[in-house]
Design a protein around this motif. Structure first.
Motif, short mmCIF file in Angstrom:
data_model
loop_
_atom_site.label_atom_id
_atom_site.label_comp_id
_atom_site.label_asym_id
_atom_site.label_seq_id
_atom_site.Cartn_x
_atom_site.Cartn_y
_atom_site.Cartn_z
N LEU A 303 28.38 6.90 70.12
CA LEU A 303 27.43 6.07 70.42
C LEU A 303 28.02 4.34 69.95
CD1 LEU A 303 26.55 5.25 73.50
CD2 LEU A 303 24.68 5.22 72.66
N ASP A 304 27.04 5.05 68.09
CA ASP A 304 27.26 4.06 67.89
C ASP A 304 28.80 3.30 67.22
OD1 ASP A 304 25.21 3.29 67.66
OD2 ASP A 304 24.75 4.69 66.25
N ILE A 305 29.87 4.74 67.46
CA ILE A 305 31.16 4.40 66.81
C ILE A 305 31.96 3.70 68.16
CG2 ILE A 305 33.04 5.25 66.40
CD1 ILE A 305 31.96 7.15 64.80
N THR A 306 31.88 3.54 69.08
CA THR A 306 32.10 3.87 70.62
C THR A 306 31.90 1.85 70.60
OG1 THR A 306 32.48 5.75 71.46
CG2 THR A 306 32.22 3.44 72.84
N ARG A 307 30.30 2.14 70.62
CA ARG A 307 30.24 0.18 71.08
C ARG A 307 30.38 0.03 69.58
NH1 ARG A 307 23.57 0.43 71.49
NH2 ARG A 307 24.30 -1.80 72.12
N ALA A 308 31.07 -0.43 68.36
CA ALA A 308 30.83 -0.98 67.39
C ALA A 308 32.69 -1.20 67.78
CB ALA A 308 30.40 -0.30 65.73
N ASP A 309 33.48 -0.43 68.17
CA ASP A 309 34.91 -0.38 68.58
C ASP A 309 34.97 -1.14 69.61
OD1 ASP A 309 35.44 0.74 65.93
OD2 ASP A 309 36.18 2.71 67.56
N ALA A 310 34.40 -1.33 70.48
CA ALA A 310 34.68 -2.31 71.86
C ALA A 310 33.51 -3.28 71.87
CB ALA A 310 33.64 -1.62 73.06
N GLY A 311 32.73 -3.74 70.64
CA GLY A 311 32.33 -4.99 70.46
C GLY A 311 31.05 -5.81 70.32
N SER A 312 30.47 -4.24 71.40
CA SER A 312 29.55 -4.92 72.46
C SER A 312 28.04 -3.91 71.34
CB SER A 312 29.10 -3.69 73.62
OG SER A 312 29.39 -2.37 73.34
N LEU A 313 28.35 -4.06 70.13
CA LEU A 313 27.34 -3.61 69.83
C LEU A 313 26.56 -4.86 68.83
CD1 LEU A 313 25.17 -1.35 69.01
CD2 LEU A 313 26.91 -0.98 66.62
N SER A 314 25.53 -5.76 68.92
CA SER A 314 24.99 -7.03 68.61
C SER A 314 23.90 -6.15 67.20
CB SER A 314 25.18 -8.16 69.21
OG SER A 314 25.95 -8.01 70.60
N PRO A 315 24.12 -6.81 66.78
CA PRO A 315 22.52 -6.81 65.34
C PRO A 315 22.23 -7.61 66.42
CG PRO A 315 24.46 -7.59 63.85
CD PRO A 315 25.36 -7.56 65.57
N GLN A 316 20.55 -6.65 65.44
CA GLN A 316 18.92 -7.56 66.35
C GLN A 316 19.18 -7.68 64.77
OE1 GLN A 316 18.10 -8.59 68.87
NE2 GLN A 316 19.78 -7.98 69.85
N TRP A 317 18.64 -9.33 64.39
CA TRP A 317 18.71 -9.38 62.94
C TRP A 317 17.17 -9.99 62.43
CZ3 TRP A 317 22.64 -8.54 59.66
CH2 TRP A 317 23.99 -9.12 59.57
N SER A 318 16.49 -9.32 61.07
CA SER A 318 15.34 -9.94 61.62
C SER A 318 15.10 -10.03 59.93
CB SER A 318 14.43 -8.44 62.21
OG SER A 318 14.66 -7.38 61.95
N THR A 319 13.82 -9.49 59.08
CA THR A 319 13.02 -9.65 58.01
C THR A 319 12.58 -9.01 57.93
OG1 THR A 319 14.04 -12.26 57.06
CG2 THR A 319 12.62 -10.68 56.07
N PHE A 320 12.54 -7.31 57.31
CA PHE A 320 11.54 -6.83 56.28
C PHE A 320 11.60 -6.57 55.08
CE2 PHE A 320 15.12 -5.16 58.39
CZ PHE A 320 15.94 -4.66 57.15
#
Length: 618
Positions: A303-320
């Protein structure tokens, strides 16, 4: 597009069809000629003034001479021609129908032009006596000027321009030759040269205008071709986008439906492993847990590979803090490494980084799992080091079998495995490092790998450091409370899930950890539990409880019924994206994606217990 000449608009009914066809064929205008004709009509007032002035000057110079009577008669006729020309222009200017029907203006305009040229030629014939020098000079200058101006105005109508010039200058040249003498012979030569020059200039101008017109036509064709190509490209892009969207909908649906039974299976296996005292049962349940974890990894990687290839995976940026993330990631793998007899070492300081916590955890987890899987003896070590002022180098190294130089460039490709021709699932599925590569590009982690066969491998990630001020601000907020699997969890939990298998499995697992658990399949059932007097310390709610019911709304309803707006709640879901999941994160609710990993669930519940809420210590 210019209108085409229409013979019916240009000729009277009295004209015979044969004559009409002959004239029409001579007046068949191109677009460029129509443009020049329109320009001629528009400039008629100025041309009319100049022509009238030219005729009047000639009249003044010769009216009192020997040919005065003929000149006066000529001037009367000339005024009629000029008036007719002006009348035609007024008709064109005042009648919209004529302006819209340009072909109907061809014959009147061309006829009055040639008639005016003919009248100047007639004047030269009528002046049969040699006039004063001034009058002769004005006559020649007037004729040359009128012919030059007319030739330019008729330049694209080659024969019409020639006739116009010949009608004016031809009689003038013949008149000079007829008079003879050096003066008139010289004037005849000069006028002849000017006439030739005028015709050549008109021809050159016509060629230039035709070339400009051709270039405009080519540009228009090019624009049409480019527009068609853009339309085809847009259509292809829309088709591709629709295909990608359909594929993503399919994967999202399949992902959700696949995770539900996988979640139940993993929780049931974990429950059996927890409660069973039989060695054989514990051994088999442990294998079931490993199988479920392996299937979960494959689903997550695909799923991660598919979403990354399709451009639908958006990072949720945060500080930790990186050490806290590593602690969470390493906890499940540490036990596996120790069970294999490996030395597992973590050396990371409390440094704040900025990234997507969940995606970075996936990257680190995959690298750790890979290191432990291919290391038979020695150690697996993870460490961090600040570099370049704004980056943190995270190193995962092992003393495993290593990778030869010929295979190393391909290890980030999908399903690429070294020395596993039998596809032994215990050695993975060849998707872990491909997922690492995709997510690293998305998070700008600059992943690199180096290895020596037989000595081990080293994978490095370069993480962006968080701003120092933000790091201090976030330090107290995101530092989780450590939880040990051995710590008893005396917590009351209310579970809401519309999937019966997941609900039963989660209920059983929590009960096996010693918790007081109540469960319901919908919000109404959960409210009935509360009305019966149950006071939970936390809620565990499925994100989607039906077609139109979200877990977020269910949590709000249950908190409202308990009058506890800050009651801890956890969202579990088979979705890895979508509006519901975004809304849950926006509401500040922690989310665990199914299949629920027991270690993650215990971490959340241990945090609840550590908060020391009223009743936990009861």
């Amino acid at each position: 597009m210019r209108p085409q000449p229409s013979t019916s608009d240009s000729f009277s009914p009295a004209q015979t069809p044969r004559a009409r066809g002959f004239i029409a064929s001579r007046l068949s205008f191109s677009d460029l000629q129509f443009q020049q004709l329109e320009q001629m009509i528009r400039s008629t007032p100025w041309a009319w003034i100049l022509a009238a002035a030219a005729g009047f000057l000639c009249y003044l110079e010769y009216r009192d001479g020997v040919d005065g009577q003929r000149v006066k008669a000529w001037f009367a006729v000339y005024c009629v021609i000029v008036a007719a020309r002006m009348g035609i222009w007024l008709a064109w200017a005042l009648r919209p129908g004529l302006r819209a029907n340009l072909p109907a203006m061809v014959l009147p305009i061309m006829a009055t032009n040639q008639l005016m040229a003919f009248s100047f030629g007639v004047l030269c014939v009528l002046l049969q006596s040699d006039g004063p020098a001034q009058a002769e000079a004005i006559l020649h200058i007037t004729m040359v000027t009128v012919s030059l101006g007319g030739a330019i105005r008729l330049s694209t109508m080659g024969r019409a321009a020639t006739v116009y010039v010949v009608l004016i200058l031809g009689p003038l040249v013949l008149r000079d030759i007829w008079f003879g003498g050096s003066y008139h012979v010289a004037m005849a030569s000069i006028v002849s040269l000017i006439g030739v020059y005028t015709l050549l200039s008109a021809r050159e101008l016509s060629s230039a205008l035709h070339e400009i017109q051709a270039q405009r036509r080519r540009n228009a064709e090019l624009v049409i071709a480019l527009s068609a190509e853009n339309e085809r490209s847009s259509s292809a892009r829309r088709t591709a986008e629709e295909a990608v969207a359909a594929r993503m909908r399919f994967f999202a649906s399949a992902n959700h439906d696949l995770r539900q039974p996988l979640n139940a299976m993993a929780l049931l296996a974990q429950t059996v492993h927890t409660v069973s005292t039989e060695h054989r049962v514990k051994e088999m349940s442990e294998q079931l847990v490993a199988c479920a974890d392996g299937m979960t990894d494959v689903v997550d990687d695909l799923l991660d590979i598919t979403r990354a290839d399709a451009g639908s995976l958006s990072p949720q940026w945060s500080t930790f803090a990186i050490d806290e993330l590593l602690g969470d990631c390493c906890r499940p793998h540490q036990a596996v490494a120790i069970a294999k007899g490996l030395c597992f070492e973590i050396s990371a300081g409390h440094v704040a980084v900025r990234s997507d916590r969940a995606l970075l955890a996936r990257v680190v987890t995959n690298l750790l799992a890979n290191a432990i899987r291919y290391t038979r003896e020695g150690q697996v070590r993870i460490s961090s080091q600040k570099i370049d002022g704004d980056r943190l180098k995270l190193t995962i190294e092992d003393t495993g079998i290593g990778i030869s130089s010929e295979h190393l460039p391909h290890v980030f490709e999908e399903f690429y495995q070294v020395d596993n021709p039998a596809r032994d699932r215990r050695l993975g599925y060849g998707l872990g490092l491909a997922t690492v590569k995709r997510l690293s590009e998305l998070l700008d982690l600059r992943v690199t790998a180096r290895s020596v066969q037989g000595q081990g491998s080293v994978f490095e990630l370069h993480l962006p450091l968080a701003d120092a001020a933000m790091s201090e601000q976030r330090e107290d907020v995101e530092r989780p409370v450590a939880s040990s699997s051995a710590t008893p969890l005396a917590v009351r939990i209310l579970v809401v899930d519309d999937d019966p298998s997941s609900l039963q499995a989660l209920d059983g697992l929590l009960a096996s950890w010693g918790m007081d658990v109540r469960s319901a399949s919908d919000v109404g059932g959960a409210l009935d539990v509360l009305h019966a007097g149950f006071r939970p310390h936390a809620l565990v709610v499925d994100l989607r409880l039906g077609p139109q019911v979200s877990g977020i709304q269910a949590i709000e309803d249950l908190r409202s019924a308990l009058n506890e707006a800050e009651l801890p709640a956890l969202i579990v879901t088979g979705d890895v994206g979508g509006d519901y999941l975004d809304a849950a994160r926006a509401a500040g609710l922690p989310v665990i994606v199914k299949p629920v990993r027991p270690s993650q669930l215990r971490a959340f519940l241990g945090h609840i217990q550590a908060l020391g809420r009223q009743g936990v210590a009861e």
